[in-house]
Design a protein around this motif. Structure first.
Motif, PDB file in Angstrom:
ATOM      1  N   GLN A  51      79.771  43.012  17.839  1.00 56.85           N
ATOM      2  CA  GLN A  51      78.451  43.486  18.264  1.00 56.85           C
ATOM      3  C   GLN A  51      77.592  42.335  18.774  1.00 56.85           C
ATOM      4  O   GLN A  51      76.862  42.480  19.752  1.00 56.85           O
ATOM      5  CB  GLN A  51      77.751  44.182  17.092  1.00 56.85           C
ATOM      6  CG  GLN A  51      78.423  45.463  16.639  1.00 56.85           C
ATOM      7  CD  GLN A  51      77.873  45.974  15.312  1.00 56.85           C
ATOM      8  OE1 GLN A  51      77.389  45.196  14.477  1.00 56.85           O
ATOM      9  NE2 GLN A  51      77.955  47.280  15.098  1.00 56.85           N
ATOM     10  N   ALA A  52      77.680  41.179  18.108  1.00 53.42           N
ATOM     11  CA  ALA A  52      76.901  40.021  18.521  1.00 53.42           C
ATOM     12  C   ALA A  52      77.298  39.556  19.910  1.00 53.42           C
ATOM     13  O   ALA A  52      76.440  39.145  20.708  1.00 53.42           O
ATOM     14  CB  ALA A  52      77.092  38.881  17.520  1.00 53.42           C
ATOM     15  N   LYS A  53      78.570  39.629  20.228  1.00 57.12           N
ATOM     16  CA  LYS A  53      79.023  39.257  21.573  1.00 57.12           C
ATOM     17  C   LYS A  53      78.506  40.255  22.597  1.00 57.12           C
ATOM     18  O   LYS A  53      78.067  39.879  23.692  1.00 57.12           O
ATOM     19  CB  LYS A  53      80.546  39.177  21.631  1.00 57.12           C
ATOM     20  CG  LYS A  53      81.080  38.515  22.893  1.00 57.12           C
ATOM     21  CD  LYS A  53      82.558  38.239  22.760  1.00 57.12           C
ATOM     22  CE  LYS A  53      83.052  37.433  23.965  1.00 57.12           C
ATOM     23  NZ  LYS A  53      82.834  38.084  25.252  1.00 57.12           N
ATOM     24  N   GLU A  54      78.530  41.535  22.251  1.00 59.21           N
ATOM     25  CA  GLU A  54      78.017  42.571  23.152  1.00 59.21           C
ATOM     26  C   GLU A  54      76.522  42.405  23.396  1.00 59.21           C
ATOM     27  O   GLU A  54      76.022  42.674  24.493  1.00 59.21           O
ATOM     28  CB  GLU A  54      78.295  43.959  22.553  1.00 59.21           C
ATOM     29  CG  GLU A  54      77.808  45.115  23.406  1.00 59.21           C
ATOM     30  CD  GLU A  54      78.039  46.463  22.740  1.00 59.21           C
ATOM     31  OE1 GLU A  54      77.394  47.445  23.154  1.00 59.21           O
ATOM     32  OE2 GLU A  54      78.865  46.533  21.810  1.00 59.21           O
ATOM     33  N   LEU A  55      75.794  41.926  22.375  1.00 60.01           N
ATOM     34  CA  LEU A  55      74.351  41.730  22.484  1.00 60.01           C
ATOM     35  C   LEU A  55      73.983  40.341  23.018  1.00 60.01           C
ATOM     36  O   LEU A  55      72.798  40.000  23.083  1.00 60.01           O
ATOM     37  CB  LEU A  55      73.698  41.932  21.108  1.00 60.01           C
ATOM     38  CG  LEU A  55      73.716  43.355  20.547  1.00 60.01           C
ATOM     39  CD1 LEU A  55      73.221  43.356  19.102  1.00 60.01           C
ATOM     40  CD2 LEU A  55      72.875  44.297  21.399  1.00 60.01           C
ATOM     41  N   PHE A  56      74.991  39.551  23.402  1.00 65.30           N
ATOM     42  CA  PHE A  56      74.779  38.197  23.942  1.00 65.30           C
ATOM     43  C   PHE A  56      74.136  37.253  22.925  1.00 65.30           C
ATOM     44  O   PHE A  56      73.458  36.295  23.309  1.00 65.30           O
ATOM     45  CB  PHE A  56      73.931  38.250  25.225  1.00 65.30           C
ATOM     46  CG  PHE A  56      74.502  39.147  26.295  1.00 65.30           C
ATOM     47  CD1 PHE A  56      75.617  38.755  27.007  1.00 65.30           C
ATOM     48  CD2 PHE A  56      73.931  40.388  26.556  1.00 65.30           C
ATOM     49  CE1 PHE A  56      76.160  39.584  27.985  1.00 65.30           C
ATOM     50  CE2 PHE A  56      74.467  41.217  27.531  1.00 65.30           C
ATOM     51  CZ  PHE A  56      75.589  40.817  28.244  1.00 65.30           C
ATOM     52  N   LEU A  57      74.356  37.530  21.643  1.00 64.51           N
ATOM     53  CA  LEU A  57      73.870  36.618  20.602  1.00 64.51           C
ATOM     54  C   LEU A  57      74.869  35.482  20.373  1.00 64.51           C
ATOM     55  O   LEU A  57      74.483  34.389  19.952  1.00 64.51           O
ATOM     56  CB  LEU A  57      73.637  37.367  19.292  1.00 64.51           C
ATOM     57  CG  LEU A  57      72.545  38.442  19.331  1.00 64.51           C
ATOM     58  CD1 LEU A  57      72.514  39.214  18.017  1.00 64.51           C
ATOM     59  CD2 LEU A  57      71.188  37.833  19.617  1.00 64.51           C
ATOM     60  N   VAL A  58      76.145  35.746  20.614  1.00 65.87           N
ATOM     61  CA  VAL A  58      77.166  34.709  20.534  1.00 65.87           C
ATOM     62  C   VAL A  58      77.961  34.720  21.836  1.00 65.87           C
ATOM     63  O   VAL A  58      77.999  35.722  22.552  1.00 65.87           O
ATOM     64  CB  VAL A  58      78.108  34.906  19.321  1.00 65.87           C
ATOM     65  CG1 VAL A  58      77.316  34.898  18.021  1.00 65.87           C
ATOM     66  CG2 VAL A  58      78.926  36.181  19.445  1.00 65.87           C
ATOM     67  N   ASP A  59      78.597  33.595  22.113  1.00 62.94           N
ATOM     68  CA  ASP A  59      79.347  33.452  23.363  1.00 62.94           C
ATOM     69  C   ASP A  59      80.800  33.865  23.225  1.00 62.94           C
ATOM     70  O   ASP A  59      81.414  34.307  24.195  1.00 62.94           O
ATOM     71  CB  ASP A  59      79.262  31.996  23.835  1.00 62.94           C
ATOM     72  CG  ASP A  59      77.830  31.580  24.099  1.00 62.94           C
ATOM     73  OD1 ASP A  59      77.303  31.918  25.169  1.00 62.94           O
ATOM     74  OD2 ASP A  59      77.222  30.950  23.214  1.00 62.94           O
ATOM     75  N   SER A  60      81.359  33.694  22.034  1.00 65.57           N
ATOM     76  CA  SER A  60      82.737  34.103  21.813  1.00 65.57           C
ATOM     77  C   SER A  60      82.966  34.308  20.323  1.00 65.57           C
ATOM     78  O   SER A  60      82.141  33.915  19.494  1.00 65.57           O
ATOM     79  CB  SER A  60      83.721  33.059  22.362  1.00 65.57           C
ATOM     80  OG  SER A  60      83.540  31.817  21.724  1.00 65.57           O
ATOM     81  N   MET A  61      84.081  34.938  20.014  1.00 66.98           N
ATOM     82  CA  MET A  61      84.450  35.151  18.614  1.00 66.98           C
ATOM     83  C   MET A  61      85.932  34.857  18.475  1.00 66.98           C
ATOM     84  O   MET A  61      86.713  34.997  19.421  1.00 66.98           O
ATOM     85  CB  MET A  61      84.120  36.571  18.172  1.00 66.98           C
ATOM     86  CG  MET A  61      84.779  37.655  18.993  1.00 66.98           C
ATOM     87  SD  MET A  61      84.306  39.312  18.434  1.00 66.98           S
ATOM     88  CE  MET A  61      85.296  40.336  19.537  1.00 66.98           C
ATOM     89  N   THR A  62      86.325  34.473  17.274  1.00 68.13           N
ATOM     90  CA  THR A  62      87.716  34.094  17.047  1.00 68.13           C
ATOM     91  C   THR A  62      88.009  34.117  15.556  1.00 68.13           C
ATOM     92  O   THR A  62      87.098  34.236  14.733  1.00 68.13           O
ATOM     93  CB  THR A  62      87.996  32.700  17.624  1.00 68.13           C
ATOM     94  OG1 THR A  62      89.392  32.422  17.536  1.00 68.13           O
ATOM     95  CG2 THR A  62      87.216  31.625  16.874  1.00 68.13           C
ATOM     96  N   GLU A  63      89.276  33.982  15.206  1.00 66.38           N
ATOM     97  CA  GLU A  63      89.661  33.907  13.805  1.00 66.38           C
ATOM     98  C   GLU A  63      89.162  32.600  13.204  1.00 66.38           C
ATOM     99  O   GLU A  63      88.958  31.606  13.904  1.00 66.38           O
ATOM    100  CB  GLU A  63      91.181  34.006  13.672  1.00 66.38           C
ATOM    101  CG  GLU A  63      91.746  35.343  14.122  1.00 66.38           C
ATOM    102  CD  GLU A  63      93.261  35.395  13.999  1.00 66.38           C
ATOM    103  OE1 GLU A  63      93.852  34.355  13.572  1.00 66.38           O
ATOM    104  OE2 GLU A  63      93.846  36.441  14.298  1.00 66.38           O
TER     105      GLU A  63
END
Length: 238
Positions: free
Chosen positions: A172-184
């Motif tokens: 959700q944070a990536k969709e809301l542009f709060l974070v740039d990427s996500m990973t393990e």
């Protein structure tokens, strides 16, 4: 030897890994002083090309230490407010690319610290980023509102994560542009390094010019009203 609340490790490829190592990493005067000392170490290292901050275990940072604030006098609260304001602006104006490697929960002040960075990489399987001041009955003052206006540009993001204080997961944070990427979790630091390397580009960036550009883009206003009035703090439930 006294335990350091915030440590710095310098990698051979030119990165500073700043680790917050105090459980929930709640902000009080002692913790902020340790964080400032870590930032001093990074700035003194002329071979360092970028800075990554992270926490340990379940928390990146759980924000302001409200229980500590309930035990100190008004003079200490004012001193703390200024110290936290200074640390936010210092990270925003840091003379290196900065990446928050969000390993776990980033609540309230912890979310503000993450947003002070140039980039954010969030653990994909665990942790929330959120501003829960609405639920704590705490108002945001000028400094934090100013930070949000510069770093969170989408109204949907403000509405969901700040106004209604929803617990935002990594996707959700990536969709809301709060974070740039996500990973393990195992790839969190390598991904953060990759993000920083892409920011540096093939030729790197001059430290002084980068800092001046950040200061021009993120102008620090003078005379901000306090962001955590004592009357609100005393009347809130922890």
């Amino acid at each position: 030897m006294e335990k350091r609340l915030v440590t710095v490790d310098f990698t051979e490829d030119g990165f500073a890994i700043v680790r917050m190592k105090n459980g929930q990493n709640r902000f009080n005067l002692v913790f902020l002083d340790s964080l400032n000392q870590a930032l001093n170490e990074v700035e003194r290292n002329t071979k360092c090309r970028a800075m990554i901050t992270t926490g340990e275990g379940k928390f990146y940072s759980n924000g302001i230490d409200l229980e500590w604030m309930m035990t100190v006098d008004s003079e200490a609260i004012v001193k703390f407010q200024k110290a936290l304001e200074n640390i936010m602006w210092r990270v925003m104006h840091f003379p290196l690319p900065t990446v928050a490697a969000i390993n776990g929960h980033a609540f309230a002040g912890g979310a503000f610290l993450a947003m002070s960075h140039d980039y954010r990489v969030m653990r994909s399987d665990r942790g929330w980023i959120t501003w829960n001041e609405t639920h704590l009955k705490l108002r945001l003052g000028d400094m934090l509102l100013n930070l949000l206006s510069k770093k969170v540009l989408a109204m949907k993001s403000i509405r969901e994560a700040v106004l209604f204080g929803k617990r935002v997961t990594a996707d959700q944070a990536k969709e809301l542009f709060l974070v740039d990427s996500m990973t393990e979790l195992s790839d969190l630091i390598p991904t953060a390094k990759q993000v920083a390397q892409e920011a540096l580009g093939p030729n790197g960036i001059d430290r002084d010019m980068l800092q001046k550009m950040k200061q021009d883009l993120y102008v620090r206003p003078s005379g901000d009203k306090p962001f955590l009035p004592e009357t609100n703090l005393k009347g809130s439930k922890l």
